[in-house]
Design an enzyme around this catalytic site. Structure first.
Site, PDB file in Angstrom:
ATOM      1  CG  HIS A 362      -2.122  -1.146   0.797  1.00  0.00           C
ATOM      2  ND1 HIS A 362      -2.271  -2.344   1.161  1.00  0.00           N
ATOM      3  CD2 HIS A 362      -3.206  -0.730   0.111  1.00  0.00           C
ATOM      4  CE1 HIS A 362      -3.114  -2.756   0.689  1.00  0.00           C
ATOM      5  NE2 HIS A 362      -3.749  -1.935  -0.161  1.00  0.00           N
ATOM      6  NE  ARG A 469      -6.342   0.791  -2.300  1.00  0.00           N
ATOM      7  CZ  ARG A 469      -5.652   0.982  -3.482  1.00  0.00           C
ATOM      8  NH1 ARG A 469      -5.248   2.152  -4.103  1.00  0.00           N
ATOM      9  NH2 ARG A 469      -5.426   0.186  -4.290  1.00  0.00           N
ATOM     10  NE  ARG A 505     -11.153  -1.092  -0.684  1.00  0.00           N
ATOM     11  CZ  ARG A 505      -9.733  -1.696  -1.071  1.00  0.00           C
ATOM     12  NH1 ARG A 505      -9.699  -2.345  -2.175  1.00  0.00           N
ATOM     13  NH2 ARG A 505      -8.656  -0.963  -0.533  1.00  0.00           N
ATOM     14  CD  GLU A 603     -10.211  -7.462  -3.087  1.00  0.00           C
ATOM     15  OE1 GLU A 603      -9.062  -6.849  -3.454  1.00  0.00           O
ATOM     16  OE2 GLU A 603     -11.126  -6.999  -2.276  1.00  0.00           O
ATOM     17  CG  ASN A 626      -3.307  -4.143  -6.596  1.00  0.00           C
ATOM     18  OD1 ASN A 626      -3.102  -4.028  -7.854  1.00  0.00           O
ATOM     19  ND2 ASN A 626      -3.596  -3.118  -6.099  1.00  0.00           N
ATOM     20  CG  ASP A 627      -5.850  -8.291  -2.546  1.00  0.00           C
ATOM     21  OD1 ASP A 627      -4.814  -8.720  -2.021  1.00  0.00           O
ATOM     22  OD2 ASP A 627      -6.509  -7.404  -2.191  1.00  0.00           O
ATOM     23  NE  ARG A 637      -1.357  -5.923  -2.223  1.00  0.00           N
ATOM     24  CZ  ARG A 637      -2.552  -5.372  -2.372  1.00  0.00           C
ATOM     25  NH1 ARG A 637      -3.606  -5.927  -2.338  1.00  0.00           N
ATOM     26  NH2 ARG A 637      -2.789  -4.269  -2.367  1.00  0.00           N
ATOM     27  CB  CYS A 674     -10.131  -0.344  -9.070  1.00  0.00           C
ATOM     28  SG  CYS A 674     -10.657  -1.805  -7.835  1.00  0.00           S
TER      29      CYS A 674
HETATM   30  C1  PEP Z   1      -6.623  -4.676  -5.404  1.00  0.00           C
HETATM   31  O1  PEP Z   1      -6.541  -5.659  -4.671  1.00  0.00           O
HETATM   32  O2  PEP Z   1      -6.442  -4.753  -6.595  1.00  0.00           O
HETATM   33  C2  PEP Z   1      -7.193  -3.706  -4.933  1.00  0.00           C
HETATM   34  C3  PEP Z   1      -7.702  -2.524  -5.741  1.00  0.00           C
HETATM   35  O3  PEP Z   1      -7.421  -3.485  -3.381  1.00  0.00           O
HETATM   36  P1  PEP Z   1      -6.212  -3.086  -2.492  1.00  0.00           P
HETATM   37  O4  PEP Z   1      -4.995  -2.862  -3.219  1.00  0.00           O
HETATM   38  O5  PEP Z   1      -6.502  -1.947  -1.768  1.00  0.00           O
HETATM   39  O6  PEP Z   1      -5.992  -4.410  -1.785  1.00  0.00           O
HETATM   40 MG    MG Z   2      -7.606  -5.910  -2.552  1.00  0.00          MG
END
Ligand code: PEP
Ligand code: MG
Length: 754
Positions: A362, A469, A505, A603, A626-627, A637, A674
């Site tokens: 993050h 977020r 979210r 995700e 991402n997840d 990650r 996203c």
């Molecule tokens: C993701 O997981 O792609 C996402 C947008 O959420 P975050 O990165 O906040 O976990």
């Molecule tokens: Mg995520």
């Protein structure tokens, strides 16, 4: 042997510079192995040579002079094969090269091992024996193990600039510190080390401003710890046997010991500030205890560490953490938190370097959101030695230069300027529609979390917010924000973008997003209590948040509500039930709220296969790549060790995303992406080819993606996607996409291959 090895490594790590470290290595190894010569060769990549840099046993005048070309001599063989070479008589090997300069004539036995770090040969460690003999297996393993551990120390030294002094004319880029990933951009500035409170190991060296004040503060802190100890001992006197109470006396004695107190004061007088001097003293004591043969005494190392931390806590409470920042700050730390990043005034922060984490962490996402280059996962980052140092951050190649030469500095300043020029050119796109040449409009939204993101997002022409977020405002506070406080934050975001849509979210904590005031301790946090799971287990937290969000939407009606980490439809049903309840309550209270559109993040892999069932329950989908990438590829990650495996362009990830788009559309539900891949110009080409309905990204990426969107018509993107299905790995996919961007004249977007 193990103890000897440990002692050598400790001594090497304590050496003030690389030259001393190398000299310790050769002397100690020669003694420990009872051999006649020990030498270290370092690799000079620019000249393609291995240079003799330290020796005990050969002619010392040959140091820095004797050089073997790559592949030449036995040293060259060891380096090329990256394998140990054990010979009873070196001169009878066909690759042997006689130099004459080093005085090698009397020696026969030869044992050489490569010093390898991150698959690169940094040098070769060699021992020689007069006798004609092969070295025994324990000797081989000793040297081998030592070389493996020295690799880290040598690359540290290289990173802090020592190696440049040693190998004059060395290839600097060879000794740049490598991270596992970066966020693009270049920065030339100075390091500002941030560290968690009371983490002694992470305290940087810093010049003492006023020696006497530092000493007085240190003495006061020691006094305070002594008082704490006495109080603890008094409290325990009734519940512990006398011999255990004696432990406190032992600690107090240790605390008062001349070594600890005077040792630290001496270091303060030598110029270090009190916390830095304390760290040095404690490390020395800990090492000394750890090297002791007696297991009981060895255990005392942890007591010393504990005392160190306690003193530090008191020191930090008397000298408040310095919070003033200067222009051109590059934030450096073991693990930089979102709040540490948020503390620096945006206009001063130009780069971020973190020993842990990856581009999906993050803090990297925040850096990208602010358009700041970052290098993540720099395992060998010598954090303690970096305060105030000149630093160049190369976010394109995830590299870092410490005390760079003028040439490197100028090169990166030029890049910075080019980057600024590109950004300037891109500004022309702000007013233009995000439309393909064949007239398909795809809204580009911004990802936000900090209120300070709002204006950059508006400035770059985002058509709304695709991911707000909400955990970010939670993360930078020291307690849960109440309904009113949350209401004010959400209202600002919704108002700033109205009438454009804002997708808020609900709280997505857990995993790597910890709240300091709500600790979640788990073995596998990413597979544990995260996102919607916490929300459903704590309806009071969820309801407070949803009430605040719905109230913030009153009269604006541009809210979309999104649920994170959904893995089954039951979670949607339960969460929607709570949203309904919050809405009904508000209506009863006379608030003017409307029921928002509700969507879910895709995700978690199970969600990919539940799109039809979910379509019955929600209004839209947003893919959290991402997840999704981390769960599909089983790659944490944030784990630097496996970051090479983390790749959103992996064909499996692309197939999963495509399936979601196809099925969602079959059920008339729009799909957005996203995750970070939406802001990657190359990946965006494919996502658009798949027919996603919108993309949401950090504002720093938005105009770049708009440039892509406006340069490729739909048919071209679809045919690229078709070509991609024939490729078998992420590297091939990336190559294809970069090639297409280059051909279309958008090469400026892909600097990584510089
Ligand atoms: C993701 O997981 O792609 C996402 C947008 O959420 P975050 O990165 O906040 O976990
Ligand atoms: Mg995520």
């Amino acid at each position: 042997m193990l103890d000897t090895l440990r002692r050598i490594i400790q001594e090497v790590n304590r050496a003030p510079d690389l030259a001393r470290a190398l000299s310790i290595i050769v002397t100690r190894v020669k003694q420990a192995m009872v051999v006649d010569v020990c030498s270290v060769y370092l690799t000079d990549t620019e000249r393609q040579q291995h240079v003799l840099m330290a020796t005990d046993g050969y002619n010392p005048d040959a140091v820095g002079k004797v050089r073997f070309n790559f592949g030449e001599g036995l040293v060259g063989v060891v380096a090329r094969r990256e394998e140990m070479l054990n010979l009873d008589d070196a001169s009878s090997h066909k690759a042997y090269v006689y130099t004459g300069e080093i005085g090698e004539d009397p020696f026969h036995g030869f044992l050489g091992v490569p010093i390898v770090q991150h698959r690169k040969v940094l040098g070769v460690l060699v021992v020689r024996q007069r006798e004609r003999r092969r070295f025994a297996e324990p000797e081989e393993t000793f040297l081998f193990t030592l070389a493996a551990q020295l690799a880290g120390a040598i690359s540290h030294a290289g990173a802090s600039g020592d190696i440049t002094h040693l190998l004059q004319q060395t290839d600097e880029s060879r000794y740049a510190l490598k991270g596992n990933s970066g966020t693009p951009g270049a920065a030339v500035g100075h390091a500002r080390v941030v560290y968690p409170m009371a983490n002694l190991e992470a305290i940087p060296d810093r010049p003492a401003e006023d020696t006497e004040t530092e000493i007085a503060e240190f003495r006061a802190a020691v006094g305070a710890v002594e008082r704490d100890m006495r109080m603890m001992s008094a409290r325990m006197v009734d519940s512990l046997p006398a011999e255990d109470i004696a432990l406190f006396d032992a600690l107090i004695m240790m605390l008062r010991s001349e070594n600890l107190v005077e040792g630290t004061i001496e270091r303060i007088r030598a110029g270090n500030w009190a916390p830095g001097a304390l760290r040095e003293t404690i490390v020395e004591h800990v090492d000394a205890f750890e090297a002791m043969e007696d297991p009981y005494l060895r255990e005392r190392a942890s007591d010393v560490r504990d005392l160190g931390r306690r003193i530090l806590e008191h020191l930090q409470s008397t000298s408040p953490v310095q919070r003033s920042f200067e222009p051109d700050t590059i934030l450096v730390g073991e693990e930089i938190s979102a709040s540490q990043l948020a503390e620096v005034p945006v206009q001063y922060l130009i780069g971020v370097v973190s020993a842990r984490g990856s581009s999906a962490s993050h803090v990297a996402i925040l850096a990208r959101a602010l358009g700041i280059p970052a290098v993540m996962g720099v395992e060998d980052l010598p954090v303690n030695r970096l305060e105030g140092q000149n630093i160049v951050v190369d976010g394109y190649q995830a590299r870092l230069f410490v005390r760079p030469s003028r040439a490197i500095r100028e090169e990166f300043q030029r890049l910075q300027e080019e980057e600024a020029a590109l950004s300037q050119d891109l500004l022309d796109l702000i007013e233009l529609p995000s439309e393909t040449p064949d007239g398909v409009h795809i809204p580009l939204y911004a990802n936000t979390g900090l209120l300070s993101d709002i204006s950059p997002s508006l400035r770059c022409g985002a058509e709304g917010v695709g991911l707000y977020r909400t955990e970010v405002p939670f993360m930078i506070r020291d307690r849960f924000p109440g309904e009113e406080e949350q209401f004010r934050i959400y209202r600002q975001v919704l108002e700033a973008f109205a009438p454009s849509p804002v997708t808020v979210r609900t709280l997505d904590i857990g995993g790597d997003k910890a709240l300091p005031y709500f600790p979640v301790e788990e073995e596998n946090p990413f597979l544990g209590w995260r996102g919607i799971r916490i929300a459903l287990d704590h309806p009071e937290i969820f309801l407070t948040q949803v009430r605040a969000i719905l109230r913030a939407n009153a009269g604006l009606d541009n809210l979309q509500l999104m649920l994170p980490m959904i893995s089954s439809v039951n979670e949607i049903d339960e969460a929607a039930g709570l949203v309904r309840r919050a809405h009904e309550e508000l209506v009863e209270e006379g608030e003017q709220t409307t029921y928002p559109k509700i969507g879910v993040m895709i995700e978690v892999p199970s969600a990919v296969y539940q799109v039809p069932a979910m379509s019955k329950r929600v209004d839209f989908f947003s893919i959290g790549s991402n997840d999704l990438t981390q769960y599909l590829l089983a790659v944490d990650r944030n784990n630097a060790q496996v970051s090479d495996l983390y790749n959103a362009l992996h064909p499996a990830v692309l197939r999963a995303i495509h399936q979601v788009v196809v099925e969602a559309h079959a059920h008339q539900r729009p799909v957005s992406v996203c995750g970070e891949m939406a802001g990657d110009p190359a990946a965006a080409l494919l996502l658009l080819g798949m027919g996603v309905d919108s993309l949401s990204m950090s504002s720093a990426s938005l105009l770049r993606v708009k440039w892509v969107l406006r340069s490729f018509n739909t048919e071209k993107m679809q045919s690229l996607l078709e070509e991609t299905w024939l490729l078998e790995d992420a590297t091939a996919v990336r190559a294809l996409l970069h090639n297409s961007l280059d051909e279309a004249g958008l090469g400026g977007l892909i600097r990584a291959g510089r």
